[in-house]
Design an enzyme around this catalytic site. Sequence first.
Site, short mmCIF file in Angstrom:
data_model
loop_
_atom_site.label_atom_id
_atom_site.label_comp_id
_atom_site.label_asym_id
_atom_site.label_seq_id
_atom_site.Cartn_x
_atom_site.Cartn_y
_atom_site.Cartn_z
N HIS A 123 0.46 -0.99 4.90
CA HIS A 123 -0.41 -1.60 4.05
C HIS A 123 -1.50 -2.75 4.29
O HIS A 123 -2.08 -3.27 3.64
CB HIS A 123 0.30 -2.04 2.72
CG HIS A 123 1.18 -3.16 3.01
ND1 HIS A 123 2.36 -3.04 3.57
CD2 HIS A 123 1.07 -4.52 2.86
CE1 HIS A 123 3.16 -4.30 3.68
NE2 HIS A 123 2.19 -4.95 3.04
C1 UD1 Z 1 0.49 -8.46 -0.62
C2 UD1 Z 1 0.85 -9.56 0.57
C3 UD1 Z 1 1.58 -8.96 1.52
C4 UD1 Z 1 2.64 -8.03 0.89
C5 UD1 Z 1 2.27 -7.13 0.27
C6 UD1 Z 1 3.46 -6.16 -0.25
C7 UD1 Z 1 -0.45 -11.61 0.48
C8 UD1 Z 1 -1.77 -12.05 1.19
N1 UD1 Z 1 -0.34 -10.37 0.99
O1 UD1 Z 1 -0.52 -7.72 0.01
O2 UD1 Z 1 2.13 -9.87 2.50
O3 UD1 Z 1 3.38 -7.52 2.28
O4 UD1 Z 1 1.84 -7.97 -0.70
O5 UD1 Z 1 2.75 -5.19 -1.21
O6 UD1 Z 1 -0.13 -12.21 -0.48
N2 UD1 Z 1 -3.23 -3.64 -6.09
C9 UD1 Z 1 -2.89 -2.67 -7.04
N3 UD1 Z 1 -1.86 -3.02 -7.87
C10 UD1 Z 1 -1.15 -3.99 -7.75
C11 UD1 Z 1 -1.32 -4.88 -6.59
C12 UD1 Z 1 -2.42 -4.69 -5.92
O7 UD1 Z 1 -3.65 -1.80 -7.32
O8 UD1 Z 1 -0.13 -4.16 -8.65
C13 UD1 Z 1 -4.32 -3.48 -5.07
C14 UD1 Z 1 -5.73 -4.07 -5.54
O9 UD1 Z 1 -6.51 -3.45 -5.33
C15 UD1 Z 1 -5.64 -5.44 -4.60
C16 UD1 Z 1 -4.95 -4.71 -3.27
O10 UD1 Z 1 -4.02 -3.69 -3.87
O11 UD1 Z 1 -6.95 -5.70 -4.63
C17 UD1 Z 1 -4.16 -5.76 -2.36
O12 UD1 Z 1 -3.37 -6.58 -3.32
P1 UD1 Z 1 -2.83 -8.19 -2.93
O13 UD1 Z 1 -1.91 -8.48 -3.61
O14 UD1 Z 1 -4.16 -9.02 -2.82
O15 UD1 Z 1 -2.54 -7.94 -1.25
P2 UD1 Z 1 -1.41 -6.76 -0.78
O16 UD1 Z 1 -2.15 -5.82 0.08
O17 UD1 Z 1 -0.46 -6.01 -1.79
#
Ligand code: UD1
Length: 357
Positions: A202
């Site tokens: 991820h």
């Molecule tokens: C975040 C953490 C990372 C952790 C990961 C675990 C930061 C900088 N990164 O990364 O360290 O390892 O979580 O999962 O905080 N999205 C959904 N549904 C959700 C959450 C996210 O669809 O419930 C999608 C969205 O498009 C979003 C993308 O995933 O923009 C990324 O989510 P985000 O929380 O920004 O970062 P992660 O890549 O999940």
Amino acid sequence: MKLASIVGARPNFMKLAPLARVLASRPDVEHFVVHTGQHYDASMSDDFFRDLAIPEPRYHLAVGSGSHAAQTAAVMQRLEPVLIDERPDVVIVYGDVNSTAAAALTAAKLGLRVAHVEAGLRSGDRSMPEEINRLVTDAIADLLLAPSPDAVANLRAEGHPDHRIHFVGNIMIDVLVDTLARPRPAGASPRPSTPYLVATLHRPANVDDPARLAEIMTALDQLSAETPVVFPVHPRTRQRLAARATRSRVQLVDPLGYPDMAALVAGARGVITDSGGLQEETTYLGVPCLTVRPNTERPITCTLGTNRLVPAEQRAIVAQTREALRARPAAAPVIERWDGHTADRIASLLCDGVAPH
Ligand code: UD1
């Protein structure tokens, strides 16, 4: 004594679970949870609260997704009035996600004491957003709760005074030990009955670059011809994979809840990942782990554990996975204070002032 835990993303929830349980058993402590809403899908959030019996958050900030600045700012803006109202004695933050750094900054500027669970991990790679979050959080936290001796050494090398640093151990192992000791619930996903590998990806560095993602997916496809690969897919990765019109033997499944994932990993021949937590869980379980990254903030998993770093190149991933499976250790390593009692040590420190020694 009043304690607040601020959590927002999937890897925070499993670190909160054991501490919430210990704190709930203490009549002298009021502990409440704030969920920032960084992760909001049921499979990334609600399922963890239910399966790990984490208390319902008193506040839900519903910040959702956004750029790093927008997400961090939203947590700070929405958390500030909560902390002003509640005035907890200690604000507990977990790990290295955006919600962690945002909550630590907000609390510290209100003059509240901040405790950081998982302090001192360093990859040395400032292109990782998590590394910035770790540095910022540790710079302002009052209590640096380190999971391993290398984390203690990093904090000392940065000049943090000894009275702030506490080697409490690894709380991820608390929840792993507890989960694997419980009978599997009815309705749990069945594990494959033949040998299998587990993959997760991820990190933006791996999944946002189509060429790099293709390289890793081709390696997993090739390995699948020998040993089936089960791949629970993070929402970010799901979006990127949807853009690839290729057929693959890899078994892509939705993100799993914690008990299902723990059981899947415990039974795997090997794991290929870019996750931080899985590097630790596989080490504890003695399962070979290939981490598709140039560095790790958890070097103890390589020096004492089953983890090895591998570049995002098809041939390297395939060759090193085969080699790691052949070289699987007979027994899992024993790492100091990765013993299932970290939450007890943290509670004693926060509530009774008893430092672990
Ligand atoms: C975040 C953490 C990372 C952790 C990961 C675990 C930061 C900088 N990164 O990364 O360290 O390892 O979580 O999962 O905080 N999205 C959904 N549904 C959700 C959450 C996210 O669809 O419930 C999608 C969205 O498009 C979003 C993308 O995933 O923009 C990324 O989510 P985000 O929380 O920004 O970062 P992660 O890549 O999940």
